[in-house]
Enzyme design. Structure first.
Site, PDB file in Angstrom:
ATOM      1  N   TYR A  28      62.166 114.885  16.238  1.00 43.45           N
ATOM      2  CA  TYR A  28      61.898 113.742  15.353  1.00 43.45           C
ATOM      3  C   TYR A  28      60.408 113.624  14.981  1.00 43.45           C
ATOM      4  O   TYR A  28      60.007 112.644  14.364  1.00 43.45           O
ATOM      5  CB  TYR A  28      62.348 112.427  15.998  1.00 43.45           C
ATOM      6  N   HIS A  62      65.479 123.263   8.293  1.00 48.50           N
ATOM      7  CA  HIS A  62      66.455 123.207   9.387  1.00 48.50           C
ATOM      8  C   HIS A  62      67.522 124.270   9.169  1.00 48.50           C
ATOM      9  O   HIS A  62      68.013 124.426   8.035  1.00 48.50           O
ATOM     10  CB  HIS A  62      67.108 121.825   9.449  1.00 48.50           C
ATOM     11  N   ASP A  81      63.917 124.139  12.450  1.00 50.85           N
ATOM     12  CA  ASP A  81      64.354 123.462  13.672  1.00 50.85           C
ATOM     13  C   ASP A  81      65.830 123.771  13.892  1.00 50.85           C
ATOM     14  O   ASP A  81      66.651 123.580  12.982  1.00 50.85           O
ATOM     15  CB  ASP A  81      64.150 121.954  13.561  1.00 50.85           C
ATOM     16  N   HIS A 138      61.823 123.403  21.380  1.00 47.66           N
ATOM     17  CA  HIS A 138      62.120 122.128  20.714  1.00 47.66           C
ATOM     18  C   HIS A 138      62.706 121.109  21.707  1.00 47.66           C
ATOM     19  O   HIS A 138      63.389 120.175  21.305  1.00 47.66           O
ATOM     20  CB  HIS A 138      63.092 122.379  19.559  1.00 47.66           C
ATOM     21  N   HIS A 189      66.541 117.222  23.013  1.00 48.24           N
ATOM     22  CA  HIS A 189      66.227 116.605  21.726  1.00 48.24           C
ATOM     23  C   HIS A 189      66.071 115.087  21.856  1.00 48.24           C
ATOM     24  O   HIS A 189      66.625 114.304  21.087  1.00 48.24           O
ATOM     25  CB  HIS A 189      67.298 116.930  20.684  1.00 48.24           C
TER      26      HIS A 189
END
Length: 269
Positions: A167, A222, A75, A126, A130
């Site tokens: 998340y 990540h 991510d 993504h 966010h």
């Protein structure tokens, strides 16, 4: 009025009404659990039908496959100090992965987006900002996804089709909207916990010894986590030592007909 002789016993009192729903509910849950287990084991299509009847929409957490393959995914939402090093390590081991990028990250680091694409890695969506997608309307969800899609297409010419909600937050509206937009909603079944900054050794042990690690696993990492670059080489070699071939999610995931069981495991038909 009803009378009872000495030889007759008065019928036992029924349980209070307040108890009946709990009793019936418990019985129904047991029956449904049994049926669900049978459906999953023998009739995947029936299991999918149960999901539909229950109104559940699930992302893909892992993929049913006979091949010993797993997918690393990163991510990319904040920071970029370690992306080049991560890409160099992946290139060294000839491993292709999937990067899920926010719109702001794409705007801030367009050259890295282009390099990720040039090296043959998946480009994944993504969201633009966010946000917690389950709190958004369908129109807002579409905007969050489409804006990043357009930015990446303009930069690379690539039409993305993999989406990971920030998340890991989703609801039925999100999953169905993602699908309608030509995307597959993707989660993970192995969390490296690299975002907790426990250290490189912790990341390696968490991934390589994870209870959910299996054929078709999707592993969460990540690009901006402190110890991920230090751990990555050992994660790759550790998984390969167990016999896993590391592939991008686009190669692992099923794009034909499939069902998804209650754990989010995608089962090709």
């Amino acid at each position: 009025m009803q009378f009872f002789s000495k030889r007759q016993k008065k019928p036992a009192a029924s349980p209070p009404l307040v108890r009946r729903p709990f009793l019936l509910g418990g019985i129904l849950l047991l029956l449904m659990a049994g049926l669900w287990s049978q459906a999953r084991s023998y009739w995947p299509a029936a299991a999918a039908s149960v999901q539909v009847l229950l109104g559940r929409e699930l992302p893909v957490y892992s993929v049913e496959t006979d091949q010993k393959q797993a997918a690393l995914s990163f991510d990319a939402a904040w920071g970029n100090e370690d992306t080049a090093e991560i890409l160099d390590i992946l290139e060294k081991y000839d491993v292709k992965v999937t990067f899920f990028m926010t719109g702001q990250w794409v705007k801030d680091y367009p050259d890295d987006v282009k390099r990720i694409a040039e090296l043959g890695h998946d480009l994944g969506n993504h969201s633009e900002n966010h946000q917690q997608m389950s709190q958004l309307s369908e129109a807002e969800i579409r905007q969050e996804i489409q804006s990043v899609h357009d930015e990446v297409k303009e930069l690379t010419g690539i039409e993305m089709d993999l989406f990971r909600p920030p998340y890991g937050d989703y609801n039925d509206t999100l999953v169905s909207t993602v699908r309608e937009m030509g995307y597959q909603c993707v989660q993970w079944n192995v969390d490296s916990l690299d975002w907790k900054d426990y250290g490189a050794d912790s990341i390696v042990k968490t991934v390589c010894n994870h209870k959910n690690l299996c054929n078709g696993s999707i592993i969460l990492l990540h690009n901006g986590a402190k110890y991920t670059p230090k751990a990555l080489e050992a994660v790759i070699t550790g998984l390969q030592a167990q016999g896993y071939e590391l592939v991008p999610i686009s190669q692992l995931i099923c794009t034909g007909e499939y069902t998804i069981d209650h754990t989010g495991r995608q089962i090709p038909q």
